[in-house]
Design a protein around this motif. Sequence first.
Motif, short mmCIF file in Angstrom:
data_model
loop_
_atom_site.label_atom_id
_atom_site.label_comp_id
_atom_site.label_asym_id
_atom_site.label_seq_id
_atom_site.Cartn_x
_atom_site.Cartn_y
_atom_site.Cartn_z
N MET A 8 0.82 -1.21 0.00
CA MET A 8 0.00 0.00 0.00
C MET A 8 0.86 1.25 0.00
O MET A 8 0.56 2.23 -0.70
CB MET A 8 -0.92 -0.02 1.23
CG MET A 8 -1.94 1.12 1.27
SD MET A 8 -3.19 0.97 -0.02
CE MET A 8 -2.74 2.28 -1.13
N ARG A 9 1.94 1.24 0.79
CA ARG A 9 2.83 2.40 0.82
C ARG A 9 3.46 2.64 -0.56
O ARG A 9 3.58 3.78 -1.01
CB ARG A 9 3.94 2.19 1.87
CG ARG A 9 3.50 2.48 3.30
CD ARG A 9 4.68 2.59 4.22
NE ARG A 9 5.38 1.31 4.38
CZ ARG A 9 5.08 0.40 5.30
NH1 ARG A 9 4.08 0.64 6.15
NH2 ARG A 9 5.75 -0.72 5.39
N ALA A 10 3.82 1.54 -1.24
CA ALA A 10 4.41 1.67 -2.58
C ALA A 10 3.40 2.24 -3.58
O ALA A 10 3.75 3.06 -4.43
CB ALA A 10 4.91 0.30 -3.05
N LEU A 11 2.16 1.81 -3.47
CA LEU A 11 1.13 2.31 -4.38
C LEU A 11 0.89 3.81 -4.21
O LEU A 11 0.51 4.50 -5.16
CB LEU A 11 -0.19 1.54 -4.16
CG LEU A 11 -0.20 0.07 -4.58
CD1 LEU A 11 -1.49 -0.60 -4.12
CD2 LEU A 11 -0.03 -0.06 -6.08
N ARG A 12 1.11 4.30 -2.99
CA ARG A 12 0.87 5.72 -2.70
C ARG A 12 2.17 6.53 -2.67
O ARG A 12 2.15 7.70 -2.27
CB ARG A 12 0.15 5.85 -1.36
CG ARG A 12 -1.29 5.34 -1.36
CD ARG A 12 -2.27 6.35 -1.88
NE ARG A 12 -2.33 7.55 -1.03
CZ ARG A 12 -3.18 8.55 -1.24
NH1 ARG A 12 -4.03 8.50 -2.27
NH2 ARG A 12 -3.20 9.61 -0.44
N ASP A 13 3.27 5.93 -3.10
CA ASP A 13 4.53 6.66 -3.12
C ASP A 13 4.43 7.86 -4.06
O ASP A 13 4.06 7.70 -5.23
CB ASP A 13 5.67 5.74 -3.59
CG ASP A 13 7.02 6.43 -3.51
OD1 ASP A 13 7.37 7.15 -4.48
OD2 ASP A 13 7.71 6.25 -2.51
N GLN A 68 -3.50 4.18 5.19
CA GLN A 68 -2.36 4.83 4.55
C GLN A 68 -2.64 6.31 4.32
O GLN A 68 -1.78 7.17 4.58
CB GLN A 68 -2.02 4.14 3.23
CG GLN A 68 -0.89 4.77 2.45
CD GLN A 68 0.43 4.77 3.18
OE1 GLN A 68 0.70 3.87 3.98
NE2 GLN A 68 1.26 5.77 2.92
N MET A 69 -3.83 6.63 3.82
CA MET A 69 -4.16 8.02 3.58
C MET A 69 -4.19 8.81 4.89
O MET A 69 -3.76 9.97 4.95
CB MET A 69 -5.51 8.12 2.85
CG MET A 69 -5.45 7.63 1.41
SD MET A 69 -6.96 7.98 0.45
CE MET A 69 -8.14 6.86 1.25
N GLY A 74 -1.21 12.49 8.93
CA GLY A 74 -0.83 12.59 10.33
C GLY A 74 -1.96 12.36 11.30
O GLY A 74 -1.91 12.82 12.45
N GLU A 75 -3.01 11.64 10.86
CA GLU A 75 -4.18 11.42 11.70
C GLU A 75 -4.06 10.14 12.53
O GLU A 75 -4.20 10.16 13.75
CB GLU A 75 -5.44 11.36 10.83
CG GLU A 75 -5.75 12.65 10.09
CD GLU A 75 -6.14 13.78 11.03
OE1 GLU A 75 -6.52 13.50 12.18
OE2 GLU A 75 -6.08 14.94 10.60
#
Length: 259
Positions: A8-13, A68-69, A74-75
Motif C-alpha cells: 500500500m505504501r508503494a502504491l501511494r509513493d 495509509q491516507m 498525520g491522523e
Amino acid sequence: MKKLLEVMRALRDPEKGCPWDLAQTFETIVPYTLEEAYEVADAIEQEDMHELKMELGDLLFQVVFYAQMAKEQGEFEFDDIVEAVCEKLIRRHPHVFESADYKNEVSLHEAWEKEKEIERDKRAEGTRASILQGVAKALPSLKRAQKLQKRAARAGFDWPDSGEVIDKIEEEVRELHEAIQAGVQMDIAEEMGDLLFSCVNLSRHLDVDAEEALRQCNEKFTRRFTHIERHLAQNNKTVESATLDELEKLWQQAKKVTE
C-alpha cells in the motif's frame, strides 16, 4: 499484514506510486468499500470459499487504503485501528475478559447497548447524544430505516404490536392513493417513502431483516424471470414479443419450478 502495508505504501509513493491510487481520497474510495462488502456477502451466499477468501482480501485492502491516507495526513495509522477495535471489543465483552456475568442473552444484549450508548455520549463531548446518533447515513435505506426504528423503540417510541403497524401501512396506502389522484409527484414520492418506512417497521416487529428479505426477494424474482426468458428462447421468442397472457402463464409455471 506487513507485506500488505508495504504494498500500500508503494502504491501511494509520491514519486513511484500508481497514479490512480495517488489520486484517491477518503471520499472517492467509499463506493469501492461498499462494493467490496457486498461482494463478500455474495461469495458467502454462493458458498464459494475460494471467492470469499479473495473478496475478504479486497475488503481488507480497503481498510489498509484508508489507513495509509490517514497516516499521510498525520491522523492515525493501521496499528491505531487495530488497537482501537481490540480495546472496544474487550470493553464490550466484560463477560469474556473480566468477571461480569449475564444471566441470559437478553441481559447481555442490554449491557452491550448500554455500553454503546455511553460511547455515543462520550463522542458528543459530555452532552447526551441523540438516540439516533451513529446510525450511518451511508447504510442501504432499508437497513438504516430498521436501525433507526430499533433505536427509537428502545426509548419507548414504538407501536405496541404488529397489528397496529399493519393498520398504519393501510393508512399509508390510502394516503399514497390520494397523492396519486392529486398528481403531485413530490407528494407521491413522500407518501411512497412513508409506506416503505412503515413496511420496514412491520418487518422489525416480525423479527425479519427488511434488507435481507428484499435481497432474497430480488434473487427469487431473478430466478423466475430468467426461467421465463429461457422458456421463451426455446420457442424463438423474447419477453418483448410475448403476450401478457403468455408471460403470466410462464410466471405461474416459474413459481412452481423455482425456489
